[in-house]
Motif scaffolding. Structure first.
Motif, PDB file in Angstrom:
ATOM      1  N   PRO A 102       3.665 -12.144   3.375  1.00 51.92           N
ATOM      2  CA  PRO A 102       3.103 -12.479   4.521  1.00 51.92           C
ATOM      3  C   PRO A 102       3.217 -13.954   4.651  1.00 51.92           C
ATOM      4  O   PRO A 102       3.297 -14.710   3.676  1.00 51.92           O
ATOM      5  N   ALA A 103       3.168 -14.422   6.001  1.00 57.67           N
ATOM      6  CA  ALA A 103       3.372 -15.678   6.278  1.00 57.67           C
ATOM      7  C   ALA A 103       2.250 -16.441   5.855  1.00 57.67           C
ATOM      8  O   ALA A 103       2.028 -17.804   5.399  1.00 57.67           O
ATOM      9  N   ALA A 104       0.967 -15.890   5.837  1.00 61.55           N
ATOM     10  CA  ALA A 104      -0.140 -16.608   5.465  1.00 61.55           C
ATOM     11  C   ALA A 104      -0.257 -17.271   4.065  1.00 61.55           C
ATOM     12  O   ALA A 104      -0.945 -18.159   3.742  1.00 61.55           O
ATOM     13  N   LEU A 121      -8.318 -13.219  -2.811  1.00 65.43           N
ATOM     14  CA  LEU A 121      -8.237 -13.640  -1.723  1.00 65.43           C
ATOM     15  C   LEU A 121      -8.247 -12.680  -0.377  1.00 65.43           C
ATOM     16  O   LEU A 121      -7.712 -11.512  -0.457  1.00 65.43           O
ATOM     17  N   THR A 122      -9.181 -12.649   0.309  1.00 62.41           N
ATOM     18  CA  THR A 122      -9.525 -11.714   1.539  1.00 62.41           C
ATOM     19  C   THR A 122      -9.477 -12.465   2.945  1.00 62.41           C
ATOM     20  O   THR A 122      -9.667 -13.722   2.824  1.00 62.41           O
ATOM     21  N   PHE A 123      -9.486 -11.643   3.945  1.00 65.08           N
ATOM     22  CA  PHE A 123      -9.550 -12.259   5.159  1.00 65.08           C
ATOM     23  C   PHE A 123     -10.621 -11.277   5.810  1.00 65.08           C
ATOM     24  O   PHE A 123     -11.194 -10.509   5.586  1.00 65.08           O
ATOM     25  N   ARG A 154      -2.377  -4.909   6.460  1.00 61.73           N
ATOM     26  CA  ARG A 154      -3.364  -3.946   6.106  1.00 61.73           C
ATOM     27  C   ARG A 154      -2.816  -2.407   7.272  1.00 61.73           C
ATOM     28  O   ARG A 154      -3.320  -1.464   6.745  1.00 61.73           O
ATOM     29  N   ASP A 155      -1.846  -2.700   8.008  1.00 60.43           N
ATOM     30  CA  ASP A 155      -1.163  -1.641   8.706  1.00 60.43           C
ATOM     31  C   ASP A 155      -0.696  -0.885   7.710  1.00 60.43           C
ATOM     32  O   ASP A 155      -0.398   0.622   8.164  1.00 60.43           O
ATOM     33  N   GLU A 156      -0.303  -0.926   6.541  1.00 55.49           N
ATOM     34  CA  GLU A 156       0.335  -0.188   5.741  1.00 55.49           C
ATOM     35  C   GLU A 156      -0.599   0.713   4.682  1.00 55.49           C
ATOM     36  O   GLU A 156      -0.216   1.721   4.224  1.00 55.49           O
ATOM     37  N   ASN A 157      -1.961   0.621   5.016  1.00 53.75           N
ATOM     38  CA  ASN A 157      -3.046   1.308   4.309  1.00 53.75           C
ATOM     39  C   ASN A 157      -2.771   2.901   5.069  1.00 53.75           C
ATOM     40  O   ASN A 157      -3.001   2.925   5.984  1.00 53.75           O
ATOM     41  N   THR A 158      -2.866   3.803   4.040  1.00 54.25           N
ATOM     42  CA  THR A 158      -2.886   5.271   4.690  1.00 54.25           C
ATOM     43  C   THR A 158      -4.266   5.753   4.527  1.00 54.25           C
ATOM     44  O   THR A 158      -4.489   6.879   5.057  1.00 54.25           O
TER      45      THR A 158
END
Length: 491
Positions: A102-104, A121-123, A154-158
């Protein structure tokens, strides 16, 4: 000697289960703490595992540049987490990337991260960037900083994403060792505070559920106890059921059944002996009466005939008493008023001959009772004989019958003292030892009445003499189609 009160098994189990659960929990946590203290384990999540596997697969080529070797562990991890990405930087700022970073996270690697041993590291929740793990590790390529995650967004979480972040910092001495004098008491307090809600919930749950579980488990034992309470001399052959009794109690119930069998066998032997003895006595008594009647008429012969009659009556009462234990067969509905009237007619000459006046006071209505008539006649006859024997030889003997199923026999004798009114119904007990009675009449009358679901009592009042009442249950109403049988109510 102080009598001990019975305890409740239900509440004993509740208390012990609560204590057992609390002790088990404390022992478990103690062992767990000991294992952690000895093994010093590290809790790792997927991202942390990724940093360790990447660090273990690093190496350098001939020019000193970072390379990634294809290790079996890393390849297996990639198959489980195909979205794995990571960034590796060494102390010379050489960088190695793999996956969709990720870019971040691309511009990381400042001096602050170089001083960190490891970090998560969390957001914010609304931010799409995934959580990642950073660690400065010793690898085959030297000291490197590894930033890794198993997903790029996070969109990859199922499902549900769970982040575990546990950090315990213990007070240490100057040499770096743990200061247990300061840490120990605090850990104990923290443990007790953490355990208190758990023990409270477990205890409350046990308190609510255990009584119901115990009642359900002991339902068979309670039913067996009720069966045992219903056993008496009239149904001594009953055996308690063991099907629904707990295995631990079954042996006790079986021992009780064997004891009942032995008691019943002994009772039957005694009854057979008394019945045989009564039968055997009747023959020599009859011979003795015949010979006494042939004697010359004088006061001695009359006294002898009277004693022989008493002996004959005693043998008959013994026989009647034993026959009661084997009384079976159907009962008939009879009018108690008619039955008492017949007995009064039979006994009137005997009462008058003994020097008494006689009165019969029947009810205007009927008193239907379901009985074995011969036994009830025997019971009322014994009451009349008792009145003749103990009525004092003067006054009036009265028989009263009412519509409620009661028969009363009154005399005007000296009466029965209050403290003797229960004992006079005991077999062979005589209020006046020199009386001519055998002490079986009232006992036999009581047994007959009980077998028919009734009762006998000595009435209290301001009258002179003794008033004894025999009470029988009235016959229940029946349909005309079943006239040949009757239903008796038991007390």
């Amino acid at each position: 000697m102080k009598k001990s009160n019975p305890y409740s098994l239900q509440w004993v189990l509740v208390r012990r289960l609560i204590l057992l659960q609390a002790a088990t929990l404390l022992v478990f946590l103690g062992l767990l703490t000991l294992v952690f203290f000895i093994a010093q384990p590290r809790l790792a999540v997927d991202n942390e595992v990724a940093t360790q596997l990447v660090a273990g697969a690093l190496g350098r080529d001939g020019d000193g540049r970072l390379i990634l070797r294809d290790t079996f562990e890393l390849e297996s991890f990639r198959k489980s987490f195909p979205g794995l990405w990571f960034v590796v930087r060494d102390e010379k700022s050489q960088e190695l990337r793999r996956g969709n970073v990720p870019a971040a996270y691309v511009s990381g690697g400042d001096e602050l991260l170089r001083q960190v041993d490891r970090a998560t590291l969390t957001f914010e929740p609304e931010c799409p960037h995934p959580a990642a793990s950073y660690a400065n590790l010793d690898s085959p390529a030297g000291r490197v900083g590894v930033l890794a995650s198993t997903i790029a967004s996070r969109d990859e979480n199922t499902g549900v994403e769970i982040n575990v972040d546990l950090h315990i910092d213990l007070a240490r001495n100057a040499d770096g060792s743990t200061n247990w004098l300061r840490v120990g008491p605090i850990l104990v307090i923290v443990t007790l505070v953490a355990l208190l809600p758990i023990v409270t919930v477990m205890g409350f749950t046990t308190l609510l559920t255990t009584p119901a579980v115990v009642r359900r488990s002991l339902a068979g034992l309670v039913a067996t106890a009720e069966e045992a309470g219903a056993i008496d001399i009239d149904n001594r052959a009953v055996q308690l059921r063991t099907e629904d009794v707990p295995q631990e109690i079954a042996s006790l119930v079986q021992a009780f059944n064997r004891a009942l069998a032995r008691l019943g066998e002994g009772y039957e032997k005694r009854n057979r002996f008394l019945m045989d003895a009564a039968h055997e006595l009747r023959t020599p008594i009859a011979i003795l009466r015949t010979r006494a009647e042939l004697l010359r008429e004088d006061p001695e012969s009359r006294r002898l005939l009277k004693d022989i009659e008493r002996l004959s009556h005693l043998a008959q009462q013994l026989l009647d008493r034993q026959v009661l234990d084997h009384s079976t067969g159907p009962r008939d509905v009879v009018d108690l008023v008619d039955l008492a009237r017949m007995l009064a007619a039979d006994f009137a000459p005997l009462v008058l001959e003994a020097g008494y006046e006689f009165s019969f006071e029947p009810s205007d209505g009927k008193a239907p009772v379901c009985v074995r008539p011969q036994q009830i006649e025997r019971a009322v006859a014994n009451l009349l004989r008792n009145a003749i024997e103990h009525g004092g030889g003067s006054g009036c003997i009265t028989v009263v019958v009412d519509e409620t199923g009661g028969v009363e026999v009154h005399d005007e004798g000296p009466g029965i003292p209050l403290d003797e009114r229960e004992r006079v119904f005991d077999p062979f007990y005589r209020l006046r030892p020199r009386s001519s009675g055998a002490g079986l009449g009232l006992s036999l009358a009581l047994e007959i009445t009980r077998l028919h679901g009734g009762a006998i009592e000595i009435l209290d009042g301001a009258w002179i003499g003794t008033h004894i009442r025999l009470q029988l249950p009235l016959a229940e109403a029946k349909k005309p189609a079943i006239k040949s049988s009757c239903v008796a109510r038991t007390s």
